[in-house]
Motif scaffolding. Structure first.
Motif, PDB file in Angstrom:
ATOM      1  N   GLY A 219       0.778  -1.235   0.000  1.00 32.71           N
ATOM      2  CA  GLY A 219       0.000   0.000   0.000  1.00 32.71           C
ATOM      3  C   GLY A 219       0.811   1.288   0.000  1.00 32.71           C
ATOM      4  N   THR A 358      -1.192   7.509  -1.069  1.00 33.47           N
ATOM      5  CA  THR A 358      -0.185   7.103  -0.091  1.00 33.47           C
ATOM      6  C   THR A 358       1.179   7.014  -0.783  1.00 33.47           C
ATOM      7  OG1 THR A 358      -0.618   4.778  -0.596  1.00 33.47           O
ATOM      8  CG2 THR A 358      -1.841   5.736   1.231  1.00 33.47           C
ATOM      9  N   MET A 367      -5.223   5.147  -3.409  1.00 33.61           N
ATOM     10  CA  MET A 367      -5.930   4.096  -2.699  1.00 33.61           C
ATOM     11  C   MET A 367      -7.372   4.516  -2.418  1.00 33.61           C
ATOM     12  SD  MET A 367      -4.696   2.099   0.681  1.00 33.61           S
ATOM     13  CE  MET A 367      -3.153   1.516   0.065  1.00 33.61           C
ATOM     14  N   SER A 379      -4.722  -1.298   4.987  1.00 30.79           N
ATOM     15  CA  SER A 379      -4.746  -1.034   3.535  1.00 30.79           C
ATOM     16  C   SER A 379      -5.553  -2.094   2.793  1.00 30.79           C
ATOM     17  CB  SER A 379      -3.336  -0.899   2.963  1.00 30.79           C
ATOM     18  OG  SER A 379      -2.672  -2.131   2.947  1.00 30.79           O
TER      19      SER A 379
END
Ligand SMILES: Cc1ncc(COP(=O)(O)O)c(C=O)c1O
Length: 433
Positions: A219, A358, A367, A379
């Protein structure tokens, strides 16, 4: 709507001869089939149907200078007729080793390999031989290659992963040898209490602790302030070797990787990908007393293609570009990448799509999630359907990201590419909103 007819036909034909039609399962993750590309240049890929893609996958990270970087290709071309493999030493290997050991904080000595996966295994063997112990701590959401002992708990789902403070090891593929996970201790990342508890529970048994110092695969999540320092101190307290997997962050988070950026030097580091700007090259770098046991204890490490002439030449030429003017190229990448990250966030907000961008300018993820995540469990709550829809909507508009919507940025992504990308993203966010 672009046509992919030729890719579809080629894929069908390929499947008759190449298992699954791909050479890496990661390449299934493409719409509507794994696309066929004719060439890449700079930040663009040209597919067999004649579509042009501004590429943010970049070979899954290595192409930090874009596709076919001229000086790197030229340097490699100049070596081609000198041979590829001597099963012996050559001066380019010496030259590269001198430059890398003077550049990377945690590199007193280096040893080359051909892929990140095998370099990680080398690091494990060295850590075990160095400590005389067998267990390795690995974190949820971190990817360290596709082999049995590390393709575990990379993307576990909430209901199979057990409690956060004591996760269950979840094999991510069928076909894992029984017992392959016995020496892996799975831990939650970015929380020192979890690591402290895992080290306590296995006191005297842990040879090494491996982590992506920035969790890119899970993530694009940065380490919490103090986390890397704390992990280093805990490893020292317990006599475990701290291994940073900088296969992605190396030469992407700046010249000195995550260890330079965050100021925490591990005992060993695994590098690959950007270090040779697209050519196959990996290495383990580490403290002298750890690395020299390859020789002093006769710890076996081999590999036919290790240190091959072309990969060494590519890495040397890439370093020339990356280190010029004190690493000025990174300043440009950071500035343009920041503009792209901000532009994407603004366009998502404009269309009312909940997105957290991110990561850092050279690698980030758009995201689809309500709150900034700090670890894999958080995540993993992202809206995958939205990410898939965004991936497809961007591809339709000439922008290539993977199906999780993570973005690798290169020195070849110029202002025009950013403008085109933001215009495409505006349409894509609108389409999926
Ligand atoms: C952090 C990390 N470690 C290791 C690997 C494995 O490297 P390779 O694909 O070269 O075997 C990867 C690949 O994506 C990676 O991202």
């Amino acid at each position: 709507m672009p046509s992919y007819d030729r890719s579809i036909a080629l894929y069908e034909e390929t499947r008759q001869h190449l298992a699954g039609g791909v050479s890496s399962n990661v390449r299934y993750a493409s719409t509507p089939v794994p696309l066929f590309f004719a060439r890449g240049e700079g930040c663009r890929l040209y597919d067999e149907d004649g579509n042009v893609h501004i590429d943010y996958i970049l070979g899954n990270g290595p192409a930090i200078l874009g596709h076919a970087p001229p000086t790197v290709c030229q340097a490699v071309a100049e070596t081609l007729m000198l041979g590829q493999l001597y099963a012996g030493q050559h001066v380019r290997e010496l030259e590269l080793s001198k430059r890398l050991t003077s550049l990377i904080p945690g590199a007193d000595l280096v040893r080359y390999a051909s892929s990140g996966t095998e370099a990680v295994q080398m690091a494990f063997r060295i850590a075990r031989a160095f400590t005389g112990r067998t267990k390795i701590i690995k974190f949820e959401g971190h990817y360290h290659g596709w082999v049995d002992n590390v393709y575990v708990s990379v993307r576990p789902s909430g209901n199979e992963a057990g409690p956060a403070e004591a996760p269950v090891a979840v094999a991510d593929t069928p076909g894992v040898a029984p017992g392959a996970l016995d020496d892996m201790v799975i831990c939650g990342w970015n929380d020192l209490e979890y690591l402290r508890a895992a080290l306590e529970a296995h006191r005297g048994e842990i040879a090494g602790v491996i982590m992506e110092p920035m969790m890119v695969n899970g993530g694009c999540i940065l380490p919490a302030p103090g986390y890397l320092e704390g992990a280093k101190a805990l490893c020292a307290e317990h006599g475990a070797v701290l291994i940073f997997d900088e296969v992605i962050t190396g030469f992407r988070l700046g010249l000195t990787g995550a260890q330079g950026r965050f100021g925490v030097v591990p005992d060993m580091t695994v590098f690959a990908k950007a270090v040779a700007a697209g050519f196959p090259m990996a290495m383990v770098a580490g403290k002298r007393e750890v690395m020299e046991i390859l020789q002093t204890k006769g710890v076996m490490h081999g590999g036919t293609y290790n240190g091959n002439v072309q990969s060494m030449a590519a890495a040397l030429a890439a370093l020339d570009v990356l280190t010029a003017d004190g690493g000025a190229i990174y300043k440009g990448m950071e500035a343009r990448g920041t503009r792209l990250m901000q532009g994407l966030a603004e366009r998502a907000a404009k269309h009312g799509v909940p997105v957290h961008v991110t990561g850092v300018p050279t690698m980030f993820q758009t995201m689809f999630i309500g709150a900034q995540p700090a670890n894999w469990r958080e995540s993993s709550l992202m809206d995958r359907e939205k990410a898939l829809a965004m991936h497809a909507a961007l591809q339709e508009r000439g922008v290539r990201v993977n199906q999780r919507c993570s973005w690798f940025f290169s020195a070849a992504h110029d202002d025009q590419a950013i403008e085109e990308t933001l215009a495409a993203a505006d349409g894509a966010f609108k389409a999926i909103s």
